[in-house]
Design an enzyme around this catalytic site. Structure first.
Site, PDB file in Angstrom:
ATOM      1  N   HIS A  88      18.126   7.339  22.360  1.00 29.38           N
ATOM      2  CA  HIS A  88      19.162   6.656  21.580  1.00 29.38           C
ATOM      3  C   HIS A  88      20.045   7.698  20.883  1.00 29.38           C
ATOM      4  O   HIS A  88      21.264   7.627  20.914  1.00 29.38           O
ATOM      5  CB  HIS A  88      18.537   5.782  20.491  1.00 29.38           C
ATOM      6  CG  HIS A  88      17.882   4.527  20.989  1.00 29.38           C
ATOM      7  ND1 HIS A  88      18.487   3.658  21.837  1.00 29.38           N
ATOM      8  CD2 HIS A  88      16.667   3.993  20.713  1.00 29.38           C
ATOM      9  CE1 HIS A  88      17.681   2.634  22.080  1.00 29.38           C
ATOM     10  NE2 HIS A  88      16.556   2.815  21.408  1.00 29.38           N
ATOM     11  N   ASP A 122      15.924  -3.708  22.458  1.00 28.60           N
ATOM     12  CA  ASP A 122      17.213  -3.129  22.846  1.00 28.60           C
ATOM     13  C   ASP A 122      17.876  -4.003  23.896  1.00 28.60           C
ATOM     14  O   ASP A 122      19.071  -4.283  23.832  1.00 28.60           O
ATOM     15  CB  ASP A 122      17.008  -1.728  23.442  1.00 28.60           C
ATOM     16  CG  ASP A 122      16.403  -0.765  22.432  1.00 28.60           C
ATOM     17  OD1 ASP A 122      16.594  -0.996  21.237  1.00 28.60           O
ATOM     18  OD2 ASP A 122      15.755   0.211  22.856  1.00 28.60           O
ATOM     19  N   THR A 131       2.868  -0.100  -7.049  1.00 25.38           N
ATOM     20  CA  THR A 131       2.181  -0.273  -8.318  1.00 25.38           C
ATOM     21  C   THR A 131       1.938   1.080  -8.966  1.00 25.38           C
ATOM     22  O   THR A 131       2.153   1.268 -10.169  1.00 25.38           O
ATOM     23  CB  THR A 131       0.839  -0.977  -8.087  1.00 25.38           C
ATOM     24  OG1 THR A 131       1.045  -2.087  -7.237  1.00 25.38           O
ATOM     25  CG2 THR A 131       0.238  -1.430  -9.391  1.00 25.38           C
ATOM     26  N   GLY A 169       0.788  -1.233   0.000  1.00 27.86           N
ATOM     27  CA  GLY A 169       0.000   0.000   0.000  1.00 27.86           C
ATOM     28  C   GLY A 169       0.814   1.274   0.000  1.00 27.86           C
ATOM     29  O   GLY A 169       0.273   2.366   0.112  1.00 27.86           O
ATOM     30  N   GLY A 223       2.404   2.336  -2.522  1.00 25.02           N
ATOM     31  CA  GLY A 223       2.339   2.963  -3.838  1.00 25.02           C
ATOM     32  C   GLY A 223       3.312   2.410  -4.863  1.00 25.02           C
ATOM     33  O   GLY A 223       3.656   3.102  -5.824  1.00 25.02           O
ATOM     34  N   GLU A 246      13.396   7.231  21.199  1.00 26.49           N
ATOM     35  CA  GLU A 246      14.322   7.376  20.070  1.00 26.49           C
ATOM     36  C   GLU A 246      15.268   8.554  20.284  1.00 26.49           C
ATOM     37  O   GLU A 246      16.448   8.484  19.940  1.00 26.49           O
ATOM     38  CB  GLU A 246      13.562   7.546  18.749  1.00 26.49           C
ATOM     39  CG  GLU A 246      12.731   6.333  18.330  1.00 26.49           C
ATOM     40  CD  GLU A 246      13.513   5.026  18.297  1.00 26.49           C
ATOM     41  OE1 GLU A 246      14.705   5.038  17.926  1.00 26.49           O
ATOM     42  OE2 GLU A 246      12.942   3.980  18.668  1.00 26.49           O
TER      43      GLU A 246
HETATM   44  P1  ADP Z   1       1.475  -1.270  -3.436  1.00 21.34           P
HETATM   45  O1  ADP Z   1       1.629  -1.674  -4.853  1.00 21.34           O
HETATM   46  O2  ADP Z   1       2.718  -0.680  -2.846  1.00 21.34           O
HETATM   47  O3  ADP Z   1       0.861  -2.290  -2.540  1.00 21.34           O
HETATM   48  P2  ADP Z   1      -0.446   0.518  -4.570  1.00 21.34           P
HETATM   49  O4  ADP Z   1       0.404   1.214  -5.564  1.00 21.34           O
HETATM   50  O5  ADP Z   1      -1.301  -0.576  -5.086  1.00 21.34           O
HETATM   51  O6  ADP Z   1       0.447  -0.042  -3.379  1.00 21.34           O
HETATM   52  O7  ADP Z   1      -1.320   1.578  -3.802  1.00 21.34           O
HETATM   53  C1  ADP Z   1      -2.679   1.422  -3.592  1.00 21.34           C
HETATM   54  C2  ADP Z   1      -3.399   2.732  -3.663  1.00 21.34           C
HETATM   55  O8  ADP Z   1      -3.010   3.584  -2.591  1.00 21.34           O
HETATM   56  C3  ADP Z   1      -3.102   3.512  -4.901  1.00 21.34           C
HETATM   57  O9  ADP Z   1      -3.934   3.166  -5.938  1.00 21.34           O
HETATM   58  C4  ADP Z   1      -3.325   4.949  -4.462  1.00 21.34           C
HETATM   59  O10 ADP Z   1      -4.676   5.294  -4.555  1.00 21.34           O
HETATM   60  C5  ADP Z   1      -2.923   4.917  -3.013  1.00 21.34           C
HETATM   61  N1  ADP Z   1      -1.542   5.385  -2.832  1.00 21.34           N
HETATM   62  C6  ADP Z   1      -0.511   4.652  -2.365  1.00 21.34           C
HETATM   63  N2  ADP Z   1       0.602   5.394  -2.293  1.00 21.34           N
HETATM   64  C7  ADP Z   1       0.307   6.604  -2.753  1.00 21.34           C
HETATM   65  C8  ADP Z   1       1.057   7.812  -2.943  1.00 21.34           C
HETATM   66  N3  ADP Z   1       2.358   7.895  -2.624  1.00 21.34           N
HETATM   67  N4  ADP Z   1       0.418   8.881  -3.447  1.00 21.34           N
HETATM   68  C9  ADP Z   1      -0.888   8.802  -3.754  1.00 21.34           C
HETATM   69  N5  ADP Z   1      -1.649   7.717  -3.610  1.00 21.34           N
HETATM   70  C10 ADP Z   1      -1.082   6.614  -3.102  1.00 21.34           C
HETATM   71 ZN    ZN Z   2      15.076   1.409  21.324  1.00 22.48          ZN
END
Ligand code: ADP
Ligand code: ZN
Length: 602
Positions: free
Chosen positions: A423, A495, A204, A200, A202, A420
């Site tokens: 540290h 730690d 893809t 999630g 981004g 943090e």
């Molecule tokens: P991953 O492939 O890393 O699991 P995705 O690219 O499928 O994640 O992301 C899923 C959705 O989350 C995207 O379609 C978008 O709507 C949203 N999203 C994720 N990262 C971003 C980003 N950096 N900027 C804008 N939207 C994002």
């Molecule tokens: Zn620590």
């Protein structure tokens, strides 16, 4: 697609119905059409019960009276020269001969049936195969989808909050746009780029944006699609995918979930997975087989770069690795703004409030929050989405069952920030510590925060002072909690693990404790493993064991005092660093220096 599917379904039921009717009719016919022995036929003829007869070389059929009904009959003919005479004699008014149906005619009649059966078999097979989520008929064809370029062009503008990642990908866009520029200079460009980061974040989206920016076709396939139940299918799909991409080069092939195929071949007990291994090998072959001049860039995505087969990461393969991080507070605000454009937001809604309340959320989470808020607002029949809806959406996500990323509360955030900062500050104040590169309180995996230290040079030997320093830095987290919060938490358990194992090694292996002296008390692990000599005493006396324990305790408590002293002596800097962490979530080296300088100046 659904239309085609419906049509097929309709056709199936139609044919099934036809078949049913045909079989039914046939059965009825069989029942009605009485099969007579020739003798009985002749007898009925003599009794004048036969009304119609049609004669073929291999069959005599016709109608006969039975009581007051008329039924059909058939019989196998015998050589009977008197048949016609008998029929005339019996007063059969309607008899005729029929041409013999050859086998071809029979076949043609039956071909309809054959077709129906073939069709039904095929249909059932396909259906069953599809139920398992697999398209058995398409066996070796890659299911990779090609994105329609005009339909939905994603560009870097749609991806927010990961500027460093985008910067690294810009090279690739540039190369795909004008490959000539690079080819004339003879430079080798990467063939494969590996994007890694939590789900999630981004990955893809970024890959699509690269294709969108460069204006090249985008092929996507997911690693799990290649791991089929039949050995060899995955490999042939890989081949097919590369072939298709090559035809429309320059192009991008995006392989999601690369770890599904690319998992280390020797990992796991009980041997490898044959199919996966073949697929992986095919992928390696394809990777080596095309030249980077061909204009195909492979982008792989995974959230487990650590499990990938090292063969995939070798030069000439996925040799460029780019991290797609979980966004920090600034990144989250940017992402929220991107997604807020898609909904109707009440003017002057302060998105930074939402960004502040969502540490650890990925882009996908934030996109969900905005979407959820829009739904909530619509339910309440509002004209636009306001801050309350967004906050409600966050709460809903927090309570939701599939909460992937963790959100930490404000009070937890304070604890993590001080931990943090502890540290960091110990590392900054004790002489000879590795420089602190970056501190963050963005949760990553099981860790709630992270202080990144980078040694200035590669080292093969570590001095006693260095180890002691490291121990102090590790204990700095817990010390800061005690000093600033007045309460200690479980946050230090990792730690403490590390500290204990360091100190044990110092005392028992490295000869760094005066009381124990220069002896190694390390157990021979191979013996334990083999189960031999379990009863053998440890190689030292109980007295020594007691001293070892004492030494370990002493070194740890001394280090803890040292860490605490470093922090109390720089209390202002500690507060300043923690406060900045709460605000920004990430601090880099330069900022730490300026915060410390400012704290000293006061
Ligand atoms: P991953 O492939 O890393 O699991 P995705 O690219 O499928 O994640 O992301 C899923 C959705 O989350 C995207 O379609 C978008 O709507 C949203 N999203 C994720 N990262 C971003 C980003 N950096 N900027 C804008 N939207 C994002
Ligand atoms: Zn620590």
């Amino acid at each position: 697609m659904p239309l085609k599917k419906n049509l097929r379904q309709l056709l199936f039921w139609f044919l099934a119905f036809t078949l049913f009717v045909a079989v039914y009719q046939n059965m009825k016919g069989v029942e009605k059409e009485r099969q007579l022995p020739y003798s009985e036929f002749k007898q009925k003829l003599r009794d004048k019960q036969i009304t119609d007869v049609s004669v073929r070389q291999d069959l005599i059929s016709g109608k006969m009276k039975e009581g007051d009904k008329t039924v059909s009959f058939k019989t196998i003919p015998m050589t009977d020269a008197k048949l016609i005479e008998d029929m005339e004699g019996a007063g059969v008014t309607n008899f005729k001969a029929e041409a013999d149906r050859g086998w071809i005619a029979g076949l043609i009649l039956n071909i309809g049936w054959i077709l129906i059966f073939v069709f039904i078999w095929w249909f059932l097979f396909i259906r069953q195969a599809q139920m398992g989520g697999k398209q058995a008929m398409a066996f070796g064809k890659s299911k990779a989808k090609q994105q329609d370029l005009k339909k939905q062009k994603v560009t870097f503008k749609d991806v927010a909050g990961c500027d460093e990642t985008k910067e690294e990908l810009k090279d690739i866009v540039d190369y795909l746009k004008n490959p000539k520029k690079y080819q004339t200079l003879g430079g080798e460009l990467p063939k494969g780029v590996l994007l890694y980061g939590s789900p999630g974040t981004g990955k893809t989206l970024l890959a699509r944006a690269v294709a969108g920016e460069a204006g090249v076709p985008f092929f996507t396939a997911s690693g799990s699609e290649f791991v089929e139940m039949f050995v060899g299918v995955g490999a042939s799909r890989v081949r097919d995918l590369f072939e298709r991409a090559k035809k429309s080069a320059p192009a991008i092939i995006f392989l999601d979930e690369l770890d599904a195929v690319g998992r280390s071949r020797f990992a796991g007990i009980g041997g490898g997975h044959d199919e996966r291994e073949q697929t992986l090998n095919q992928m390696l072959v394809e990777l080596d087989g095309f030249e980077s001049k061909e204009g195909i860039i492979l982008i792989g995505a995974t959230n487990r770069p650590d499990v990938l087969d090292t063969a995939l990461l070798r030069p000439g393969r996925f040799d460029r690795r780019i991290n797609v991080p979980v966004p920090d507070i600034k990144g989250r605000l940017e992402i929220l703004n991107v997604h807020a454009k898609k909904i109707k937001l009440t003017p002057d809604t302060d998105m930074s409030v939402i960004a502040r309340h969502t540490p650890g959320c990925t882009g996908a989470d934030l996109s969900n929050i905005v979407n959820e808020a829009a739904i909530l607002a619509a339910k309440k029949e509002q004209k636009s989405v306001d801050l309350k809806d967004l906050e409600e959406a966050i709460e809903k996500m927090l309570a939701g069952p599939q909460r992937k990323s963790r959100i930490i509360s404000d009070s937890e955030k304070r604890v993590v920030a001080y931990h943090e900062a502890g540290h960091t500050l110990v590392a900054k104040t004790l002489p000879g510590c590795d420089p602190v590169h970056k501190v963050t309180i963005i949760p990553r995996g099981p860790a709630l925060g992270y202080t990144m230290q980078m040694p200035l040079e590669d080292k093969y030997l570590t001095s006693k002072t260095e180890i002691l320093n490291r121990i102090c830095v590790l204990l700095g987290g817990r010390a800061a909690e005690e000093i600033a919060i007045g309460e200690i938490t479980t946050g230090a358990h990792d730690d403490l693990n590390k500290v204990t194992s360091f100190v044990q090694k110092m005392v028992m292996e490295f000869g760094m404790s005066e009381k124990i002296g220069l002896q190694s008390l390390k157990k021979d692990e191979s013996e334990v493993f083999l189960g031999r000599d379990i009863m053998r005493q440890a190689g030292y006396s109980n007295e020594t064991a007691r001293i070892v324990d004492e030494e370990i305790k002493r070194i740890i408590s001394d280090s803890y005092m040292k860490a605490k002293a470093a922090l109390t002596g720089n209390r202002k800097a500690l507060d300043a660093i923690a406060a900045r962490l709460i605000e920004n979530e990430v601090i880099d080296a330069a900022e730490i220096d300026s915060l410390m300088a400012a704290a000293k100046a006061v």
